[in-house]
Design an enzyme around this catalytic site. Structure first.
Site, PDB file in Angstrom:
ATOM      1  NE  ARG A   1      17.290  10.586  -1.878  1.00 52.13           N
ATOM      2  CZ  ARG A   1      17.697   9.300  -1.879  1.00 52.13           C
ATOM      3  NH1 ARG A   1      16.816   8.330  -2.058  1.00 52.13           N
ATOM      4  NH2 ARG A   1      18.974   9.000  -1.699  1.00 52.13           N
TER       5      ARG A   1
ATOM      6  CG  HIS B   1      23.296  10.225  -4.509  1.00 53.06           C
ATOM      7  ND1 HIS B   1      23.132  10.769  -3.255  1.00 53.06           N
ATOM      8  CD2 HIS B   1      22.859   8.939  -4.414  1.00 53.06           C
ATOM      9  CE1 HIS B   1      22.615   9.859  -2.450  1.00 53.06           C
ATOM     10  NE2 HIS B   1      22.452   8.740  -3.118  1.00 53.06           N
TER      11      HIS B   1
ATOM     12  CD  GLN C   1      26.051   5.685  -2.753  1.00 48.45           C
ATOM     13  OE1 GLN C   1      24.926   5.699  -2.293  1.00 48.45           O
ATOM     14  NE2 GLN C   1      26.950   4.765  -2.413  1.00 48.45           N
TER      15      GLN C   1
ATOM     16  CG  ASP D   1      22.493   4.207 -10.170  1.00 51.34           C
ATOM     17  OD1 ASP D   1      21.904   3.390  -9.427  1.00 51.34           O
ATOM     18  OD2 ASP D   1      22.217   5.432 -10.183  1.00 51.34           O
TER      19      ASP D   1
ATOM     20  CB  CYS E   1      24.589   4.059  -5.199  1.00 52.72           C
ATOM     21  SG  CYS E   1      23.369   4.044  -6.518  1.00 52.72           S
TER      22      CYS E   1
ATOM     23  NE  ARG F   1      25.313   7.195   1.193  1.00 49.02           N
ATOM     24  CZ  ARG F   1      24.103   7.402   0.651  1.00 49.02           C
ATOM     25  NH1 ARG F   1      23.533   6.450  -0.050  1.00 49.02           N
ATOM     26  NH2 ARG F   1      23.491   8.574   0.776  1.00 49.02           N
TER      27      ARG F   1
HETATM   28  N1   CP Z   1      22.038   4.849  -2.583  1.00 50.76           N
HETATM   29  C1   CP Z   1      21.035   5.510  -1.989  1.00 50.76           C
HETATM   30  O1   CP Z   1      20.988   6.726  -2.000  1.00 50.76           O
HETATM   31  O2   CP Z   1      20.149   4.726  -1.359  1.00 50.76           O
HETATM   32  P1   CP Z   1      18.735   5.227  -0.824  1.00 50.76           P
HETATM   33  O3   CP Z   1      17.927   5.658  -2.045  1.00 50.76           O
HETATM   34  O4   CP Z   1      18.145   4.013  -0.158  1.00 50.76           O
HETATM   35  O5   CP Z   1      18.934   6.365   0.108  1.00 50.76           O
END
Ligand code: CP
Length: 299
Positions: free
Chosen positions: A104, A131, A134, A218, A258, A286
């Site tokens: 990430r 992403h 997700q 979001d 998300c 997830r």
């Molecule tokens: N939705 C998501 O990616 O959550 P986190 O940032 O907690 O990983």
């Protein structure tokens, strides 16, 4: 065999994405029934997180444990990345030691640099552009609740950022119609939008959700934009998803987010617990989709 990365949804064919989501459903059943499914026994996953995470990190970490493997969390503060070691050197070193790397990083360019230097599969755990992990969970959740999403109407309301871009890619791969409503100046990247002939920008949140089968939003200020939060509130206010807005959608609409969510901003105080919301199931998925993805890339 060439190594297989997962940097965007476009790295996999629609058939492969369907296979991953179908396997996620199987893995969910195995987990629920406490049946051992250790297909990645002896395998190691490195997880580089340059930004905070709850769901993505836990999904991969718990997922590797349940699959019989091991995950190692690496934060920039604890590794030489935080002291300036080039990301491509880190990729080459980790490739000598582990079976796959999750990363990430806000910079999609850094992700590509890392993946090009790595000789093991690399998974995008979120960049400022996409992403994809997700979306695997979102597609599983909709399929569980309503069946195939192909041909259905989806609304994305809010910031035309990484989640919106990922929904545009998902519309291409899963074949749904996508209406996007964003405040002026916060539209998705025009090139990404133009790449999908079933995604359109519309004038208002109300127009986007009209008869939609799935409504998604979001946060108004994603990670890295926190200092803009106060200024964005007024501009984004007409794009709040609340019960009254969902009433304009299809009678059996599903709402997804998300997470983390800001109640009272992009969603009303109570929407996450509305019967039309499936955000907790989505968050749980997830885990299952990331396990299926790891299996797909590593076995
Ligand atoms: N939705 C998501 O990616 O959550 P986190 O940032 O907690 O990983």
């Amino acid at each position: 065999m060439a190594k297989r990365d997962f940097l965007t949804l476009l790295d996999k064919s629609p058939e492969e994405l369907g296979e991953i989501v179908a396997r996620a459903c199987e893995l969910k059943t195995l987990q629920r029934d406490h049946k051992l499914h250790q297909s990645l026994s002896g395998r190691t996953l490195a997880m580089i997180f340059q930004q905070n995470s709850t769901r993505t990190r836990m999904g991969f970490e718990a997922g590797m444990t349940q699959l019989g493997g091991h995950a190692v969390f690496l934060s920039p503060g604890d590794t030489q990345l935080g002291r300036g070691e080039p990301i491509s050197d880190t990729a080459r070193v980790l490739s000598e030691m582990v079976d796959a790397v999750v990363i990430r990083t806000p910079s999609h360019e850094d992700l590509i640099t890392f993946a090009e230097a790595a000789s093991v599969p690399v998974i995008n755990a979120m960049t400022s552009r996409f992403h994809p992990c997700q979306l695997l969970a979102d597609m599983q959740t909709f399929a569980e609740l309503r069946g195939p999403i192909a041909g259905r109407a989806v609304a994305f309301v809010g910031d035309g950022y990484n989640m919106c871009h990922s929904y545009i890619n998902a519309a291409r791969q899963w074949g749904f119609q996508l209406k996007i409503a964003c405040p002026e100046g916060h539209e998705p990247d025009p090139q990404i939008l133009a790449s999908c002939n079933s995604a359109v920008l519309v004038e208002s949140a109300r127009e986007a959700v009209d008869q939609a089968d799935l409504v998604v939003t979001d946060v108004w200020s994603s990670m890295g934009h926190e200092e803009e939060q106060a200024g964005r509130k007024a501009r984004f206010a007409p794009y709040q998803v609340n019960e009254a807005l969902l009433d304009q959608a299809s009678r059996d609409v599903v709402f997804l987010h998300c997470l983390p969510a800001h109640r009272g901003e992009e969603v009303s105080e109570t929407l996450l617990d509305d019967p039309r919301s499936a955000v907790w199931q989505e968050a749980g998925n997830r885990l299952h989709t990331q396990k299926a993805l790891l299996e797909f890339l590593l076995t």
